[in-house]
Design a protein around this motif. Structure first.
Motif, mmCIF file in Angstrom:
data_model
loop_
_atom_site.group_PDB
_atom_site.id
_atom_site.type_symbol
_atom_site.label_atom_id
_atom_site.label_comp_id
_atom_site.label_asym_id
_atom_site.label_seq_id
_atom_site.Cartn_x
_atom_site.Cartn_y
_atom_site.Cartn_z
ATOM 1 N N ALA A 1 -10.451 2.475 0.084
ATOM 2 C CA ALA A 1 -11.171 2.124 -1.315
ATOM 3 C C ALA A 1 -11.656 0.513 -1.263
ATOM 4 O O ALA A 1 -12.522 0.193 -1.904
ATOM 5 C CB ALA A 1 -10.046 2.427 -2.523
ATOM 6 N N VAL A 2 -10.614 -0.359 -0.761
ATOM 7 C CA VAL A 2 -10.977 -1.898 -0.705
ATOM 8 C C VAL A 2 -11.874 -2.055 0.282
ATOM 9 O O VAL A 2 -12.753 -2.685 -0.045
ATOM 10 C CB VAL A 2 -9.558 -2.628 -0.144
ATOM 11 C CG1 VAL A 2 -9.980 -3.964 -0.341
ATOM 12 C CG2 VAL A 2 -8.472 -2.207 -1.280
ATOM 13 N N VAL B 1 3.931 -4.642 7.025
ATOM 14 C CA VAL B 1 3.817 -3.656 6.011
ATOM 15 C C VAL B 1 3.565 -4.456 4.553
ATOM 16 O O VAL B 1 2.627 -4.283 3.897
ATOM 17 C CB VAL B 1 4.826 -2.696 5.710
ATOM 18 C CG1 VAL B 1 4.720 -1.947 4.517
ATOM 19 C CG2 VAL B 1 5.112 -1.597 6.807
ATOM 20 N N GLU B 2 4.413 -5.476 4.380
ATOM 21 C CA GLU B 2 4.435 -6.413 3.240
ATOM 22 C C GLU B 2 3.059 -7.116 3.054
ATOM 23 O O GLU B 2 2.367 -7.229 2.125
ATOM 24 C CB GLU B 2 5.587 -7.250 3.104
ATOM 25 C CG GLU B 2 5.634 -8.217 1.983
ATOM 26 C CD GLU B 2 6.759 -9.053 1.852
ATOM 27 O OE1 GLU B 2 6.857 -9.691 0.586
ATOM 28 O OE2 GLU B 2 7.385 -9.144 2.715
ATOM 29 N N VAL C 1 -1.438 1.322 -8.642
ATOM 30 C CA VAL C 1 -1.590 1.749 -7.496
ATOM 31 C C VAL C 1 -0.770 0.671 -6.693
ATOM 32 O O VAL C 1 0.109 0.843 -5.795
ATOM 33 C CB VAL C 1 -2.616 2.111 -6.991
ATOM 34 C CG1 VAL C 1 -2.722 2.481 -5.209
ATOM 35 C CG2 VAL C 1 -3.460 3.551 -7.510
ATOM 36 N N MET C 2 -1.241 -0.479 -6.884
ATOM 37 C CA MET C 2 -0.961 -1.790 -6.150
ATOM 38 C C MET C 2 0.710 -2.183 -6.405
ATOM 39 O O MET C 2 1.442 -2.329 -5.595
ATOM 40 C CB MET C 2 -1.734 -3.007 -6.515
ATOM 41 C CG MET C 2 -3.130 -2.806 -5.576
ATOM 42 S SD MET C 2 -4.154 -4.363 -5.916
ATOM 43 C CE MET C 2 -4.651 -4.274 -7.874
ATOM 44 N N ALA C 3 1.115 -1.685 -7.819
ATOM 45 C CA ALA C 3 2.409 -2.010 -7.987
ATOM 46 C C ALA C 3 3.311 -0.932 -7.442
ATOM 47 O O ALA C 3 4.362 -1.435 -7.076
ATOM 48 C CB ALA C 3 2.503 -2.204 -9.582
ATOM 49 N N TRP C 4 2.912 0.285 -7.481
ATOM 50 C CA TRP C 4 3.623 1.229 -6.827
ATOM 51 C C TRP C 4 3.725 0.932 -5.112
ATOM 52 O O TRP C 4 4.933 1.156 -4.514
ATOM 53 C CB TRP C 4 3.004 2.426 -6.842
ATOM 54 C CG TRP C 4 3.809 3.817 -6.440
ATOM 55 C CD1 TRP C 4 4.706 4.576 -7.230
ATOM 56 C CD2 TRP C 4 3.690 4.290 -5.253
ATOM 57 N NE1 TRP C 4 5.283 5.475 -6.245
ATOM 58 C CE2 TRP C 4 4.619 5.192 -5.250
ATOM 59 C CE3 TRP C 4 3.103 4.110 -3.970
ATOM 60 C CZ2 TRP C 4 4.780 6.314 -4.260
ATOM 61 C CZ3 TRP C 4 3.198 4.940 -2.954
ATOM 62 C CH2 TRP C 4 4.172 5.733 -2.840
ATOM 63 N N TRP D 1 -4.322 -6.526 0.985
ATOM 64 C CA TRP D 1 -5.349 -5.685 0.776
ATOM 65 C C TRP D 1 -5.511 -5.626 -0.810
ATOM 66 O O TRP D 1 -6.527 -5.339 -1.424
ATOM 67 C CB TRP D 1 -5.225 -4.315 1.190
ATOM 68 C CG TRP D 1 -5.405 -4.165 2.587
ATOM 69 C CD1 TRP D 1 -4.626 -4.077 3.504
ATOM 70 C CD2 TRP D 1 -6.724 -3.991 3.258
ATOM 71 N NE1 TRP D 1 -5.561 -3.869 5.003
ATOM 72 C CE2 TRP D 1 -6.754 -3.938 4.512
ATOM 73 C CE3 TRP D 1 -8.007 -3.998 2.708
ATOM 74 C CZ2 TRP D 1 -7.541 -3.772 5.424
ATOM 75 C CZ3 TRP D 1 -9.124 -3.707 3.652
ATOM 76 C CH2 TRP D 1 -9.192 -3.804 4.949
ATOM 77 N N SER D 2 -4.344 -5.844 -1.678
ATOM 78 C CA SER D 2 -4.295 -5.994 -3.019
ATOM 79 C C SER D 2 -5.188 -7.211 -3.411
ATOM 80 O O SER D 2 -6.001 -7.127 -4.354
ATOM 81 C CB SER D 2 -2.965 -6.050 -3.582
ATOM 82 O OG SER D 2 -2.372 -5.148 -3.334
#
Length: 352
Positions: free
Chosen positions: A311-312, A170-171, A195-198, A177-178
């Protein structure tokens, strides 16, 4: 068989290859009928390119990477071939592999060839078969049955124990992807930083490790020609790895546009998941939990991750078009869903 499969068309000039060279190489690997094959290109995919090689009485499928700059680990033809070859004995929906070519002199890139799975592949806006609403609903759950069956495969027994990197999936996905998005960003899409921070702040621990498809949707399955409620093939294993099953479910449902979604989101749907009778995303999550025996907690995280990841993928494809690495006009407006998906992610975050 004489029919041309749906979605097959004349090969684009930019995607053409030396058919005689492929035929000569293929004859060294297996038996094929005399003469050069007729070649058609399938229009469905936006990443790896897929072609029909039609010999008299024998159809084969060729897969190769697209032109242009690719992500470092993307479009590995040998890896995609090996995954399917290893899964075939334990997962009935995988096509039969024929051969993999790592000699780039043949067509300018690696490629592999497999047997064609005969049947109906749903399109973006239709199933390709006539079903009642009740049958359509049954098909939606049948698709999830196939995903659940994949997640139950023992990776070690299949010879794929080394496919992933173990715990921390997950991490790694959130970070990976970020990073990909930041590298592919263009001026006309949002930063996605909130979004990435959340996602980074709310990521759960892995719930398990299994074979994940990572692109599981209706237009990547083949329905039996004699029974359209039965899945006979699962295609496009480019992104498969070992990972968290709920992350795979979240990625699959990012594509699951349902009938009561807003018009903008439905405009960019890539599969006919909004047809009358189709189960909703919530119903699918509940069904998967029941069929797999896994608790599905913290669903907002998996839903946001799936939408962000989509989205990525769209942005990476648009980046190639934006920088003239591909001329395919289909990709011209891919920046629009990237904007739309960011707004959807933020709405789910506010409600979480």
């Amino acid at each position: 068989m004489t029919e041309v499969p749906q979605g097959a068309r004349r090969v684009r000039d930019e995607d053409a290859f030396d058919v005689a060279a492929v035929d000569a190489w293929l004859r060294q690997q297996t038996d094929v009928p005399a003469g050069l094959p007729e070649v058609k290109q399938f229009s469905g995919g936006a990443s790896n390119l897929t072609y029909l090689l039609r010999y008299p009485g024998h159809d084969l499928i060729l897969r190769r990477p697209p032109a242009g700059t690719k992500a470092k680990s993307a479009h590995d033809m040998g890896r995609e071939f090996r995954i399917q070859q290893s899964l075939k004995p334990v997962f009935r929906y995988v096509p039969e592999m024929v051969a993999h070519c790592n000699d780039k002199d043949v067509i300018g890139s690696e490629f592999y060839v497999m047997e064609r799975v005969v049947g109906t592949i749903p399109g973006h806006h239709h199933l390709g078969v006539d079903l009642t609403a009740e049958q359509t609903r049954q098909l939606g759950f049948t698709l999830i049955d196939a995903l659940t069956e994949l997640h139950a495969v023992d990776p070690v027994a299949a010879g794929l124990g080394d496919l992933g990197r173990g715990a921390g999936y997950v991490e790694r996905q959130v970070n990976g992807w970020s990073e990909r998005y930041r590298k592919a960003k263009t001026w006309n899409v949002p930063s996605y930083e909130r979004v990435m921070a959340w996602l980074a702040a709310h990521q759960p621990a892995d719930v398990g490790t299994c074979v994940v498809h990572n692109d599981f949707r209706l237009d990547n399955v083949v329905l039996a020609p004699d029974d359209p409620l039965r899945v006979v093939g699962v295609l496009d294993w480019e992104l498969a790895t070992l990972g968290d099953p709920l992350m795979d479910l979240g990625s699959a449902l990012a594509y699951w546009v349902q009938a009561d979604d807003d018009w903008a989101f439905r405009r960019f749907r890539l599969q006919p998941s909004d047809l009358p009778g189709m189960p909703t995303r919530a119903e699918i999550v509940d069904y998967y939990a029941k069929q797999s025996g896994r608790a599905v907690d913290n669903w907002a995280f998996y839903e946001v991750f799936g939408l962000f990841r989509l989205a990525v993928i769209a942005q990476q494809i648009y980046y190639r078009y934006h920088h003239k690495q591909t001329r395919n006009p289909r990709f011209k407006n891919f920046w629009l869903p990237v904007n739309l998906l960011e707004r959807r992610c933020r709405r789910i975050i506010r409600q979480a």
